[in-house]
Design a protein around this motif. Structure first.
Motif, mmCIF file in Angstrom:
data_model
loop_
_atom_site.group_PDB
_atom_site.id
_atom_site.type_symbol
_atom_site.label_atom_id
_atom_site.label_comp_id
_atom_site.label_asym_id
_atom_site.label_seq_id
_atom_site.Cartn_x
_atom_site.Cartn_y
_atom_site.Cartn_z
ATOM 1 N N LYS A 129 45.909 31.496 32.660
ATOM 2 C CA LYS A 129 44.578 31.989 32.299
ATOM 3 C C LYS A 129 43.768 32.434 33.507
ATOM 4 N N SER A 130 44.384 32.445 34.676
ATOM 5 C CA SER A 130 43.671 32.866 35.882
ATOM 6 C C SER A 130 43.393 34.364 35.846
ATOM 7 N N VAL A 131 42.310 34.759 36.500
ATOM 8 C CA VAL A 131 41.946 36.168 36.550
ATOM 9 C C VAL A 131 43.012 36.945 37.326
ATOM 10 N N PRO A 132 43.445 38.110 36.847
ATOM 11 C CA PRO A 132 44.379 38.935 37.616
ATOM 12 C C PRO A 132 43.732 39.371 38.939
ATOM 13 N N VAL A 133 44.484 39.255 40.024
ATOM 14 C CA VAL A 133 43.959 39.630 41.337
ATOM 15 C C VAL A 133 44.890 40.618 42.019
ATOM 16 N N LEU A 134 44.387 41.236 43.083
ATOM 17 C CA LEU A 134 45.143 42.248 43.805
ATOM 18 C C LEU A 134 46.141 41.648 44.782
ATOM 19 N N THR A 135 45.955 40.380 45.123
ATOM 20 C CA THR A 135 46.752 39.791 46.186
ATOM 21 C C THR A 135 48.157 39.416 45.747
ATOM 22 N N ARG A 136 49.082 39.568 46.691
ATOM 23 C CA ARG A 136 50.441 39.054 46.590
ATOM 24 C C ARG A 136 50.773 38.412 47.926
#
Length: 256
Positions: free
Chosen positions: A124-131
């Protein structure tokens, strides 16, 4: 391409250019994209890429694009300092995730950008740009602000001189406002963002110290802007960063 009077790159240099093409964090690149970024002719790039694929350093996918291969990953993961920092940080990141159920991120300074060593997220975490291993701007991320705030002032001025690119509605693009924001980070030991790197997100980060007063990393929580009170996560992030700092300080500096 090589300009008149310029020494042509060696084979090693060409290979490094090809591998560096993936550094911005792109998972897949076509032959044309790799050659453009590496500034190589298609024929040269195709030959060298084929050798890298044969050695397992790159992988060719069914759609004819390429990605980093497992052999390169096996070698890269042995880099001592990032590996040891990540291994020490993981228990604290897991505790922080259990407490917040949000994205947990660990980043270090790499040149003029924040490089992410590890990331934890839930369903349920917000999608983020980081990898992992990706890089993002210092001025637009909470971890970046921490790393910038506790670096020599020359870095801030260099980042400002390069231009404060706007990435989301609230990205700080005014130099004086950024300097004031960084001063507040130094005063409180926490950095916050609200829709500064991407729409719908907010974040809070705290510094991780090594030996002495050197800030070696930043730890953060990233959440949905409209469903989370990011200020509420501040104490938990600070506590986890301090605990990790104590672990780092207890280690032999020659081992890192």
């Amino acid at each position: 391409m090589t300009t008149p009077g310029q020494t042509p790159p060696t084979v090693t240099g060409k290979v490094m250019r090809i591998l560096e093409a993936f550094a911005p964090g792109d998972v897949r690149l076509t032959l044309t994209e790799i050659c453009r970024r590496a500034d190589l002719p298609l024929a040269t790039g195709h030959r060298l890429i084929a050798e890298l694929v044969a050695g397992g350093f790159l992988e060719r996918l069914p759609d004819a694009s390429y990605r980093v291969g497992t052999r390169l990953w096996q070698i890269g993961i042995q880099a001592a300092r990032p590996r040891e920092l990540r291994e020490l940080a993981l228990p604290y990141m897991l505790d922080l995730y259990a407490e917040t159920r949000e994205n947990i991120q660990l980043a270090v300074l790499r040149g003029d950008r924040a490089m992410y060593l590890e990331r934890l997220r839930g369903p349920k975490s917000v999608p983020v740009l980081t990898r992992v291993a990706s890089e993002l701007p210092l001025h637009a991320t909470a971890v970046g602000k921490v790393l910038l705030a506790f670096s020599p002032p020359e870095l801030t001025e260099r980042v400002i001189a390069q231009g404060l690119t706007k990435h989301a509605p609230n990205t700080i693009t005014d130099p004086e406002r950024l300097r004031a924001d960084l001063a507040e980070v130094r005063r409180t030991g926490l950095a916050y963002t609200v829709e500064e790197m991407s729409i719908g997100t907010c974040s809070v980060a705290a510094p991780v110290y090594g030996q002495g007063e050197e800030v070696v990393a930043a730890l953060s929580v990233v959440a949905w802007r409209h469903s989370a009170d990011v200020k509420r996560f501040g104490p938990a992030v600070r506590s986890a960063a301090r605990a990790l700092s104590k672990d780092l300080a207890a280690k032999d500096p020659a081992a890192r």
